[in-house]
Design a protein around this motif. Structure first.
Motif: not given
Length: 238
Positions: A42-64
Motif C-alpha cells: 500500500a502506498n500511504p499517499l500522505r506526502g512524497l518524503a513520507h511515502d518514499a521513506d515508507y517504501l524504502s523501509d519496506f524494500l529493506d525487508s526484501l532479499d535479492g
C-alpha cells in the motif's frame, strides 16, 4: 507457472493516487505466471518524503534484486525510495511521474496541456490535511474510460485519496539518473498529459513504449504493463 522464480528479481508494484494495490491484480497474475516474485504494498499517499521513506523501509525487508514499478504518483515515490539502494536494478514507470529534483507532480502535470483532473476533483478536509478524490460521476471518463463501467463504479467507490500537499511536494532525489529505466506512456491519459509523460521519459532516457490506453492502463491492459516489466527484468538479469 511457465518458468521458475529462480534468479528473477522481485517486482515491487506501487500504486498511485485514487487507486489501491488491487489495481495491479491483472499484472500480478501475469508476472506470477512467468515466475516472478511480486509484492504490491500500500502506498500511504500522505506526502512524497513520507511515502518514499515508507517504501524504502519496506524494500529493506526484501532479499535479492528488485524491479520497482510505479503508476502515476507512484512513479515519484519509487524515484525517491530507490535512491542509494543497490538492490534496485530497474525502475518502470507506468503512466507515471518521473520528476527531477525540485519538481512536483502538480507542476509537471500543469506544464503541458491535456489534463482534465482539476475540475473533476472533490476535496475533503481532515482537520490537518486536505484529501483529494475524483468525483464519482467523473471517475469512469477521467481515470479509466477503457475499463468497463461496472468495474470503474467499484474503483470509484473504493478509491484511495491523496493528500493535496503530496502532489505539491518537490522531489529531493532522482534514482532514474543512475538506475536503468523503462516507461509506458498511456496516450489517452486525462490525468497526466501524454506530452508530459513523453517529456519525462525522454529526459530520463527510459526505454519507452506507447499504448493507446487511459490512465488506468494497469487495469485495462495488464498484459502490456506486464510485458514492459518483463523487458526490464530480462535486461537486469543479462
Amino acid at each position: 507457472m511457465s518458468s521458475t522464480s529462480e534468479n528473477k528479481p522481485t517486482v515491487v508494484l506501487v500504486h498511485g493516487a485514487f487507486a489501491d494495490a488491487s489495481s495491479w491484480n491483472g499484472v500480478i497474475e501475469r508476472l506470477r505466471h512467468e515466475g516472478h516474485p511480486v509484492v504490491a504494498p500500500a502506498n500511504p499517499l500522505r506526502g512524497l518524503a513520507h511515502d518514499a521513506d515508507y517504501l524504502s523501509d519496506f524494500l529493506d525487508s526484501l532479499d535479492g534484486p528488485l524491479v520497482l514499478v510505479g503508476h502515476s504518483y507512484g512513479g515519484a515515490v519509487i524515484s525517491q525510495a530507490a535512491a542509494g539502494n543497490p538492490q534496485v536494478k530497474a525502475l518502470v514507470y507506468v503512466a507515471a511521474f518521473i520528476p527531477e529534483t525540485g519538481e512536483s507532480a502538480l507542476e509537471l502535470s500543469d506544464r503541458f496541456p491535456g489534463s482534465t483532473l482539476g475540475p473533476n476533483l472533490d476535496s475533503v478536509s481532515t482537520g490537518t490535511e486536505t484529501d483529494l478524490y475524483i468525483k464519482a460521476d467523473a471517475f469512469h471518463h477521467q481515470f479509466a474510460a477503457d475499463v468497463p463501467r461496472s468495474v470503474t463504479d467499484l474503483m470509484a467507490a473504493t478509491q484511495r485519496p491523496v493528500a493535496a500537499s503530496a502532489l505539491e511536494e518537490k522531489a529531493t532525489t532522482t534514482a532514474w539518473k543512475t538506475v536503468p529505466s523503462w516507461s509506458l506512456i498511456a496516450t489517452e491519459d486525462f490525468n497526466i498529459p501524454p506530452a508530459a509523460q513523453r517529456f519525462m521519459s525522454e529526459r530520463a532516457r527510459a526505454h519507452t513504449t506507447e499504448v493507446s490506453a487511459s490512465h488506468a492502463v494497469s487495469v485495462s491492459q495488464p498484459a502490456a504493463v506486464a510485458h514492459i516489466i518483463e523487458q526490464a527484468s530480462r535486461a537486469t538479469a543479462g
